[in-house]
Design an enzyme around this catalytic site. Sequence first.
Site, PDB file in Angstrom:
ATOM      1  N   ARG D 102      43.800  65.527  62.245  1.00 17.87           N
ATOM      2  CA  ARG D 102      43.793  64.657  60.532  1.00 17.87           C
ATOM      3  C   ARG D 102      45.301  64.165  60.703  1.00 17.87           C
ATOM      4  NH1 ARG D 102      42.616  63.354  56.859  1.00 17.87           N
ATOM      5  NH2 ARG D 102      40.860  64.786  58.229  1.00 17.87           N
ATOM      6  N   LYS D 137      58.236  51.865  44.733  1.00 19.74           N
ATOM      7  CA  LYS D 137      56.983  52.353  44.101  1.00 19.74           C
ATOM      8  C   LYS D 137      55.935  53.513  45.139  1.00 19.74           C
ATOM      9  CE  LYS D 137      57.536  51.058  38.904  1.00 19.74           C
ATOM     10  NZ  LYS D 137      56.977  51.065  38.536  1.00 19.74           N
ATOM     11  N   LYS D 169      68.751  45.179  35.994  1.00 20.39           N
ATOM     12  CA  LYS D 169      67.847  45.105  35.586  1.00 20.39           C
ATOM     13  C   LYS D 169      68.689  45.709  33.960  1.00 20.39           C
ATOM     14  CE  LYS D 169      64.574  47.567  38.243  1.00 20.39           C
ATOM     15  NZ  LYS D 169      63.579  48.115  39.009  1.00 20.39           N
ATOM     16  N   GLU D 198      66.101  40.890  35.746  1.00 27.74           N
ATOM     17  CA  GLU D 198      65.238  41.328  34.773  1.00 27.74           C
ATOM     18  C   GLU D 198      64.998  40.599  33.454  1.00 27.74           C
ATOM     19  OE1 GLU D 198      63.689  45.098  34.920  1.00 27.74           O
ATOM     20  OE2 GLU D 198      63.933  45.679  32.751  1.00 27.74           O
TER      21      GLU D 198
END
Lengths: 281, 281, 281, 281, 281, 281
Positions: D102, D137, D169, D198
């Site tokens: 598994r 992510k 950012k 950004e």
Amino acid sequence: MNPFPDLPADILAAIQNALREDIGPGDATTNSIVPPDATMRGHIIAKQAGVVAGLDVAKAVYLEIDPRVEFTALAEEGARVENRQILAEVFGPARSLLTAERTALNFLGRMSGIATLTRQFADSVAGTGAVILDTRKTAPGLRVVDKLAVLRGGGQNHRIGLYDMILIKDNHIDFAGSLAEAVTRARAAATGLEVEVEARTLDDIRAAIELGVERILLDNMTPEMMTEAVKINAGRARLEASGNVTLDNVRKIAATGVDYISIGALTHSAKVFDVSFDYIK
Amino acid sequence: MNPFPDLPADILAAIQNALREDIGPGDATTNSIVPPDATMRGHIIAKQAGVVAGLDVAKAVYLEIDPRVEFTALAEEGARVENRQILAEVFGPARSLLTAERTALNFLGRMSGIATLTRQFADSVAGTGAVILDTRKTAPGLRVVDKLAVLRGGGQNHRIGLYDMILIKDNHIDFAGSLAEAVTRARAAATGLEVEVEARTLDDIRAAIELGVERILLDNMTPEMMTEAVKINAGRARLEASGNVTLDNVRKIAATGVDYISIGALTHSAKVFDVSFDYIK
Amino acid sequence: MNPFPDLPADILAAIQNALREDIGPGDATTNSIVPPDATMRGHIIAKQAGVVAGLDVAKAVYLEIDPRVEFTALAEEGARVENRQILAEVFGPARSLLTAERTALNFLGRMSGIATLTRQFADSVAGTGAVILDTRKTAPGLRVVDKLAVLRGGGQNHRIGLYDMILIKDNHIDFAGSLAEAVTRARAAATGLEVEVEARTLDDIRAAIELGVERILLDNMTPEMMTEAVKINAGRARLEASGNVTLDNVRKIAATGVDYISIGALTHSAKVFDVSFDYIK
Amino acid sequence: MNPFPDLPADILAAIQNALREDIGPGDATTNSIVPPDATMRGHIIAKQAGVVAGLDVAKAVYLEIDPRVEFTALAEEGARVENRQILAEVFGPARSLLTAERTALNFLGRMSGIATLTRQFADSVAGTGAVILDTRKTAPGLRVVDKLAVLRGGGQNHRIGLYDMILIKDNHIDFAGSLAEAVTRARAAATGLEVEVEARTLDDIRAAIELGVERILLDNMTPEMMTEAVKINAGRARLEASGNVTLDNVRKIAATGVDYISIGALTHSAKVFDVSFDYIK
Amino acid sequence: MNPFPDLPADILAAIQNALREDIGPGDATTNSIVPPDATMRGHIIAKQAGVVAGLDVAKAVYLEIDPRVEFTALAEEGARVENRQILAEVFGPARSLLTAERTALNFLGRMSGIATLTRQFADSVAGTGAVILDTRKTAPGLRVVDKLAVLRGGGQNHRIGLYDMILIKDNHIDFAGSLAEAVTRARAAATGLEVEVEARTLDDIRAAIELGVERILLDNMTPEMMTEAVKINAGRARLEASGNVTLDNVRKIAATGVDYISIGALTHSAKVFDVSFDYIK
Amino acid sequence: MNPFPDLPADILAAIQNALREDIGPGDATTNSIVPPDATMRGHIIAKQAGVVAGLDVAKAVYLEIDPRVEFTALAEEGARVENRQILAEVFGPARSLLTAERTALNFLGRMSGIATLTRQFADSVAGTGAVILDTRKTAPGLRVVDKLAVLRGGGQNHRIGLYDMILIKDNHIDFAGSLAEAVTRARAAATGLEVEVEARTLDDIRAAIELGVERILLDNMTPEMMTEAVKINAGRARLEASGNVTLDNVRKIAATGVDYISIGALTHSAKVFDVSFDYIK
């Protein structure tokens, strides 16, 4: 890459842990006296009669220290052995053998001690159909080691920890309000785990059976109560006797017809099995 | 940041280890039955007379699980306690108390069992000047836990591991060729560690004293030989009796005048001390 | 001392693991631009409708980075939330908030995604009595995280790992020779764990019931076969449907009367739930 | 000594982590049913068409459990495979194969799922010169695993974590006061890392180019704005499109002339690739 | 939960590591002599003039041992201090202070030694515009500790490790066939990392500039060659001088107009800064 | 299973630690430029004369990265080597050699630097009978590494940490009230460890000898005081000179007749030994 695929990873971790605490920054005696290129051969010998367990663990201790060590087990796991019987032959770098010795014997002595005591209980109930179980009363950090020793002594394992079975005790029942409500909540959680309930009275037993629990723990009951419990149960749940079980009373308990007898002493109070390492000059 | 500055780091690691093996992915019983916001109060109670040790370790077990738990020890470490005496009061989230209970009691029972046995030996030699010592025959992974229990029972600690003292045994001597050569090599390594040598004959003892070793281990000698050894030594080295020491013979051994008596059984064969957690409704 | 007593230790470990891999030796952007003493306040906001799960995990991410962060959850675990709904308010040192953001949102997005999909399946079978279960097809290292999200979405958990239930599959049966022999061996091991058997034919089901197994897994059966299985079973074992379950066919499966429906897609193929962190200037 | 020198150490750690959570104290089913000396041979088979990734990781899972396992990959990493194609042959101790299955398939299914989705995006932009990138992510704890799968699907990796690139950012800019001040501080830190900023407007882009940043992230811009950005940039900085990229719009975005297109869905929302292990009797 | 959010996690790990190796199973001297409830106050004092660095690390050492310790820094990080100046006041349990002392001073002495040497180099090039950089020649396990000390001494950090910048050396070029091919491959990997190339001749420099690399390492060049290199470069790449830099020749090198001067000796050969702990009775 | 049985486990841990901090998620330069199947051969070469130490540690670094590397040491540990002498030949996968190089050389350079300085001190006292000792002033995390280098340079090791010897300093004496009381408490703890006491006056020395301590540390005494101390001692305790020992004054100190001279600079201020890796094309 686990070099010991037949041993549970928890046992390998316990071995590494034990070696680290014993050796620390180095074996001061051996390193200052024994030449690095000396080799050594010796026997691990039983100093009492009993049941041997943990030779594979002892082997892993030596190999963890030094993969050049040759370890040949000369007895089967779980076998009865005589006093003075040779359990294993070990050959390899002398420094490695001397450094590993105490840790290897600590595991072997503890596991064989547990297996020997377990076998005494198992022999005492032979023919009754009752199965000897351990408990969670193991040495902290040695749960899987201790339980493996029980298996090899002829017992079987109760749950490994808090996660692989539901065992509802009195305190849990108090927080639920009733035995029935506790069982209902446990079922609702749908964990897929077996449910066992602690019973102190015959009414508890009747309630538990009604609720379809898989196992009932008869806590500190007299043999008479146990006999009555077996009758009431009529084979529906499995019954486990627990509390103050000794070699003197275990057969009487087994004779009541219970399925299991669980005994904390197997792992919390077994005497070490006496083993030594004898150097062959 | 260690939240338990008074406990050795090794004991904190042993606690975390024990909790991980018992709880795994979760306490299936408690989590399915006991509400998350329920609180609980209870007592840890002695179920036999003896010497208590490890209340601080038990406290750390509870706090490791949940820092909101309030644990109040009601007995001193190393104190004699009566059967049914309350050892501690515990209050806090019910789930946390139930999940921690077995691990806390496993430590407390093991440590108090060792302390109780140690105290019996210490009492047996009271007035003789002999000191009771432990050995390296501890449960794997619990070296510092077991040795702390011996201290609290009134014994003292032999070396912690292979690194903090030089103890020359027969096998080491064989690789050096002679006891004198082994001691010379150990001195030459200049580790700053005390040197102890295992002696099997009175000649060994004379040789060791001549070499100025700090301690001599009298291995499996009769009390008569020990008395002779004490005479030969004349206070120069410290003498340690070892091998087959029991409560029956320990005073006789102490009476020979040896400085130390080391006993493996303190840690490898002590019976658990019986304790339980009683919920106060 | 675990500062998050309500979170399983495995989840705390997963959080530490995730932070280590993301931050490495430091957040180069934040550390070079944002002053060390600046503070910041912001909202975590849902960018879609669905079910929220993992706010407690996200909070632990922030606190793991910096215990001075104040995190206030504004939605309940498992609650349905609207697009643009504020899920939490976060305040604290700006550097800590910026460094923790992505990891916190990765957990929250994954867990809410799983919970949202689970809720869709649970709603689809509402009223039938069937329970939605997860499987072991979770992201490696996130077993407990993923299974917690399923619980919060209204599903229940199948076994956590290979250790807390016996599930006999075809391959196991082949090594035993027959289904009956496999079950017999599993019972003989006396692990105290529930036994479930994979069945591919109605004869398998009859055999399994005869052997008294607690659960039967109906592997890739048609709804017609399942209906027949339910009839044969007559309430004795619990039945679990498995294989190719979708939102389109799940109600039809539930209508057959099976007890459980297990769905790998809950954890291996859920879409992330869209969340963002909005800074309040 | 790392037995898998071609795999990053982080992936080996992820494998050990995954095995520990799945196996815990042991595979109860396999250990009670399958004899220790039985061997087994089987195929890992694709149950859908797509791109395979992670066969080397799956191999390491088996070898981590047991070095005696023989694992032969029958497809190249990153190759397109057909439904029912054999991806690998595995032979070895049956217990080891069953216990590892598994976890091996969880890695292989996740990685191939990511590679398959990445390849779809890469094919969609073929001939435009645009490169498909991943983001941070990823599943918590699987950063390097997920990013390796993107590479094998034909994408390239954006920064690994917060430490190997500066990406300024909006929130960082707010704390600096202006885009120019943020870039100045980042340069002053002299980290030797590339700087990306950004941009939300064309003026942002002009400012960033003036400051000589190496990359500009075009956040949620329309294709028309991107075309304009490419014109303004005139090859000076590299441009990265980001936000709401789908298989439907990715070619349109690539056609604007941007250098990179970064897509969170590659790693946070890829469907598992369907694989199974088939035992050869 | 990290109790030291302002310190990189790697430094916390280094502290725990150092304490474990120094304390092992316990501070035998302190524990046998100093009463558990004694408190102590003392000063950490500079025994030479120089630049102080690592007071926050020293504080974390004390708190790691015992959170009850009060540590008050009396000098700024990176400040010049006089011989005999008090750097910090420490108060708390005497046992904890005595046990932590050596480890705290080892960090403080090493970091201040590095900062002091770095400041000497930085002062030597003052006004030239050249920046002093460290290298990867740090003590194994102390990369982030050593680099933090360089920052506090007024230098800047070259890459942290092999993962956060591309630095193409001669050996890499040989495997690619040419400098151009090596740079092309590095660009093709699209890692988003800056590219630096080692140059040994002026032709190497011209080639590197043509390829648009961000930085060029001038390896063991004479000041005359460096002056020529600056002229050729004309501000396009950043130039880094490296090799055999000493306090005697560093200003001459800086005067050539290079941007950076990297110096291994900062971290591999700095003398310890002399500090002591003085007990206030 | 430890693949390096001749190296202390602490050194293996230091190696793994150092590799992790240097490599992180990967060697970006090597992985993008050097083909996976390229092999490489090279020499590790001394760039100065001195004493070599750590070739076995360097070998373990390479093997830890990749067990296929062949490392052949061409000099003995502790041997004097010439400038330009080849110390080892290394062959194996080019990627592995390039990735391991800096970490291997960092260990080798540090250890050889310490050994070279130690040998200079040892040579300076040749014939006097005085032994050169190290201290606990080692780089944090490298205690055992640094002390191994001292051994190989011809020095001997003072205690490894706080646990393997009792060293009573002024601060300890203050808490006991007197030197005599401190020694009494240390003896009473019966740790089996040697006792050393710091002495600042000749009266301290007389008191310590009276109490039978094994060693006396002469702290910052003039050679004249040391000569007097040797006379008073008359061979009873071993005497250790400490404080401000340099190559200029060490022989004068040794000539006083002290047994040991301990020198912090051996490990806290040794210059790196210059070594390089030369690729053989």
